[in-house]
Design a protein around this motif. Structure first.
Motif, PDB file in Angstrom:
ATOM      1  N   GLY A 119      -2.781   5.487   0.636  1.00  0.00           N
ATOM      2  CA  GLY A 119      -3.884   4.365   1.064  1.00  0.00           C
ATOM      3  C   GLY A 119      -5.038   4.819   1.728  1.00  0.00           C
ATOM      4  O   GLY A 119      -6.280   4.734   1.279  1.00  0.00           O
TER       5      GLY A 119
ATOM      6  N   GLU B 110      -5.358   0.027  -4.980  1.00  0.00           N
ATOM      7  CA  GLU B 110      -5.340   1.506  -4.698  1.00  0.00           C
ATOM      8  C   GLU B 110      -6.202   1.897  -6.036  1.00  0.00           C
ATOM      9  O   GLU B 110      -6.859   2.495  -6.179  1.00  0.00           O
ATOM     10  CB  GLU B 110      -4.125   1.905  -4.548  1.00  0.00           C
ATOM     11  CG  GLU B 110      -3.833   1.690  -3.037  1.00  0.00           C
ATOM     12  CD  GLU B 110      -2.416   2.179  -2.593  1.00  0.00           C
ATOM     13  OE1 GLU B 110      -2.199   2.739  -1.532  1.00  0.00           O
ATOM     14  OE2 GLU B 110      -1.462   2.215  -3.627  1.00  0.00           O
TER      15      GLU B 110
ATOM     16  N   MET C  55       0.852  -1.019  -0.070  1.00  0.00           N
ATOM     17  CA  MET C  55      -0.227  -0.215   0.087  1.00  0.00           C
ATOM     18  C   MET C  55       0.688   1.056  -0.050  1.00  0.00           C
ATOM     19  O   MET C  55       1.836   1.446   0.829  1.00  0.00           O
ATOM     20  CB  MET C  55      -0.926   0.182   1.117  1.00  0.00           C
ATOM     21  CG  MET C  55      -1.733   1.496   1.537  1.00  0.00           C
ATOM     22  SD  MET C  55      -2.641   1.374   2.685  1.00  0.00           S
ATOM     23  CE  MET C  55      -3.846  -0.004   2.500  1.00  0.00           C
TER      24      MET C  55
END
Length: 120
Positions: free
Chosen positions: A5, A65, A1
């Motif tokens: 994030g 994401e 991430m």
């Protein structure tokens, strides 16, 4: 991430809440609301992507994401279209939207060019 994030997750949650608020078919949002969905919604998602890609240190967004950013942006584009009485299943790429934003420098133009709403 990536470091983005948490911001991406917040955008996605907000976009889903906005879309759900417009689900009752008998509710017709005002065309004036369209600008809000673009500037406060889709535009923020698009700009976050641009910021991550051009901020001096290129961010590697995870596939999750990128998917979340696109879902958020597309949800707001659907809300935008609903403001004009158009039901749309948006499926645009965040990269395409970012390129349009950099080219036009106007999120209102991005919304119109991607969705063709309102028609010219």
């Amino acid at each position: 991430m990536s470091r983005y994030g948490p911001r991406i997750a917040a955008l996605e949650r907000r976009a889903e809440r906005d879309r759900k608020r417009l689900e009752p078919e008998d509710e017709q949002p005002e065309p004036d609301d369209a600008t809000t969905y673009l500037r406060e919604g889709a535009g923020r998602a698009i700009w976050l992507y641009v910021e991550g890609r051009t901020g001096g240190r290129m961010v590697r967004f995870s596939p999750a994401e990128l998917d979340a950013l696109e879902r958020a942006m597309n949800a707001w584009l659907e809300c935008y279209a609903r403001c004009y009485g158009v039901k749309l299943e948006a499926d645009f790429s965040i990269r395409e939207a970012a390129e349009l934003l950099l080219e036009t420098r106007n999120v209102d133009d991005v919304g119109q060019l991607l969705t063709d709403v309102p028609s010219r």
